[in-house]
Design an enzyme around this catalytic site. Structure first.
Site, PDB file in Angstrom:
ATOM      1  N   ARG A   9       0.844  -1.188   0.000  1.00  0.00           N
ATOM      2  CA  ARG A   9       0.000   0.000   0.000  1.00  0.00           C
ATOM      3  C   ARG A   9       0.882   1.241   0.000  1.00  0.00           C
ATOM      4  O   ARG A   9       1.920   1.250   0.667  1.00  0.00           O
ATOM      5  CB  ARG A   9      -0.916  -0.003   1.211  1.00  0.00           C
ATOM      6  CG  ARG A   9      -1.999  -1.034   1.119  1.00  0.00           C
ATOM      7  CD  ARG A   9      -2.925  -0.998   2.353  1.00  0.00           C
ATOM      8  NE  ARG A   9      -3.982  -1.977   2.192  1.00  0.00           N
ATOM      9  CZ  ARG A   9      -3.858  -3.265   2.511  1.00  0.00           C
ATOM     10  NH1 ARG A   9      -2.721  -3.715   3.013  1.00  0.00           N
ATOM     11  NH2 ARG A   9      -4.852  -4.100   2.331  1.00  0.00           N
ATOM     12  N   GLU A  54       2.632  -4.911  -6.890  1.00  0.00           N
ATOM     13  CA  GLU A  54       1.357  -4.206  -7.036  1.00  0.00           C
ATOM     14  C   GLU A  54       1.307  -3.076  -6.013  1.00  0.00           C
ATOM     15  O   GLU A  54       1.367  -3.320  -4.818  1.00  0.00           O
ATOM     16  CB  GLU A  54       0.192  -5.169  -6.786  1.00  0.00           C
ATOM     17  CG  GLU A  54      -1.166  -4.498  -6.733  1.00  0.00           C
ATOM     18  CD  GLU A  54      -2.250  -5.417  -6.186  1.00  0.00           C
ATOM     19  OE1 GLU A  54      -3.142  -4.909  -5.494  1.00  0.00           O
ATOM     20  OE2 GLU A  54      -2.192  -6.643  -6.440  1.00  0.00           O
ATOM     21  N   ASN A  58      -5.192   3.760  -1.978  1.00  0.00           N
ATOM     22  CA  ASN A  58      -6.554   3.987  -1.516  1.00  0.00           C
ATOM     23  C   ASN A  58      -6.800   5.490  -1.491  1.00  0.00           C
ATOM     24  O   ASN A  58      -6.185   6.210  -0.695  1.00  0.00           O
ATOM     25  CB  ASN A  58      -6.763   3.371  -0.135  1.00  0.00           C
ATOM     26  CG  ASN A  58      -6.646   1.866  -0.177  1.00  0.00           C
ATOM     27  OD1 ASN A  58      -7.382   1.207  -0.889  1.00  0.00           O
ATOM     28  ND2 ASN A  58      -5.696   1.323   0.562  1.00  0.00           N
ATOM     29  N   HIS A  73      11.526  -7.555   3.118  1.00  0.00           N
ATOM     30  CA  HIS A  73      11.935  -6.626   2.067  1.00  0.00           C
ATOM     31  C   HIS A  73      11.591  -7.180   0.691  1.00  0.00           C
ATOM     32  O   HIS A  73      11.262  -8.356   0.552  1.00  0.00           O
ATOM     33  CB  HIS A  73      13.437  -6.325   2.155  1.00  0.00           C
ATOM     34  CG  HIS A  73      14.295  -7.547   2.014  1.00  0.00           C
ATOM     35  ND1 HIS A  73      14.791  -8.233   3.097  1.00  0.00           N
ATOM     36  CD2 HIS A  73      14.738  -8.216   0.920  1.00  0.00           C
ATOM     37  CE1 HIS A  73      15.507  -9.266   2.677  1.00  0.00           C
ATOM     38  NE2 HIS A  73      15.486  -9.291   1.356  1.00  0.00           N
ATOM     39  N   GLU A 116      16.039  -4.482  -1.119  1.00  0.00           N
ATOM     40  CA  GLU A 116      17.388  -5.042  -1.179  1.00  0.00           C
ATOM     41  C   GLU A 116      17.836  -5.065  -2.631  1.00  0.00           C
ATOM     42  O   GLU A 116      17.098  -5.504  -3.511  1.00  0.00           O
ATOM     43  CB  GLU A 116      17.408  -6.455  -0.618  1.00  0.00           C
ATOM     44  CG  GLU A 116      18.795  -7.093  -0.644  1.00  0.00           C
ATOM     45  CD  GLU A 116      18.802  -8.498  -0.065  1.00  0.00           C
ATOM     46  OE1 GLU A 116      19.882  -8.930   0.377  1.00  0.00           O
ATOM     47  OE2 GLU A 116      17.749  -9.173  -0.064  1.00  0.00           O
TER      48      GLU A 116
END
Length: 139
Positions: A9, A54, A58, A73, A116
């Protein structure tokens, strides 16, 4: 079985896209706007058909997103870790764990996702200024 994507998110979609695309070098593979649900999904990858990240935005959310201890990570292989880190640093990104060993470095996304970076095909010869650079922040 095939690994498809990891979702994170983001609070500021433009800032996140600048980081992941312009600084890190990913490409946008797909975008889905869902007005009824008030969210946007943007899929990013290193190449078409590769596993994706992805980004979920919001609309209007002011929530602080935290990953907790269960998430570590995202990792990406790079052709030249020194050039990649220099490009990121020149773009205003803090190198939290410099590639002192010529193999591994860490940076954070605008939302604090630890990234990383791993040198492709082993390690490069250690070199300055990375060799003497201290860690900064956390990853």
């Amino acid at each position: 079985m095939k690994f498809l994507h990891t979702m994170v998110r983001v609070r500021d979609l433009d800032q996140s896209l600048d980081f992941y695309i312009n600084k890190l070098g990913l490409i946008e593979t797909k975008r889905i706007e869902v007005p009824a649900g008030k969210f946007t999904l943007v899929y990013l990858a290193t190449e078409i058909g590769g596993p994706e990240v992805e980004l979920t935005y919001n609309w209007g959310s002011t929530e602080d997103y935290t990953a907790g201890r269960s998430f570590g990570h995202l990792a990406f292989e790079v052709d030249n870790i020194y050039q990649t880190c220099q490009k990121l640093q020149d773009g205003g990104i803090t190198i939290n764990r410099p590639p002192r060993c010529g193999h591994m470095a860490f940076v954070n996304s605008p939302d604090g996702i630890s990234i990383e970076l791993l040198q492709k095909d082993g390690s490069l010869e250690p070199q300055e200024p990375w060799l003497s650079m201290e860690n900064s922040g956390s990853w």
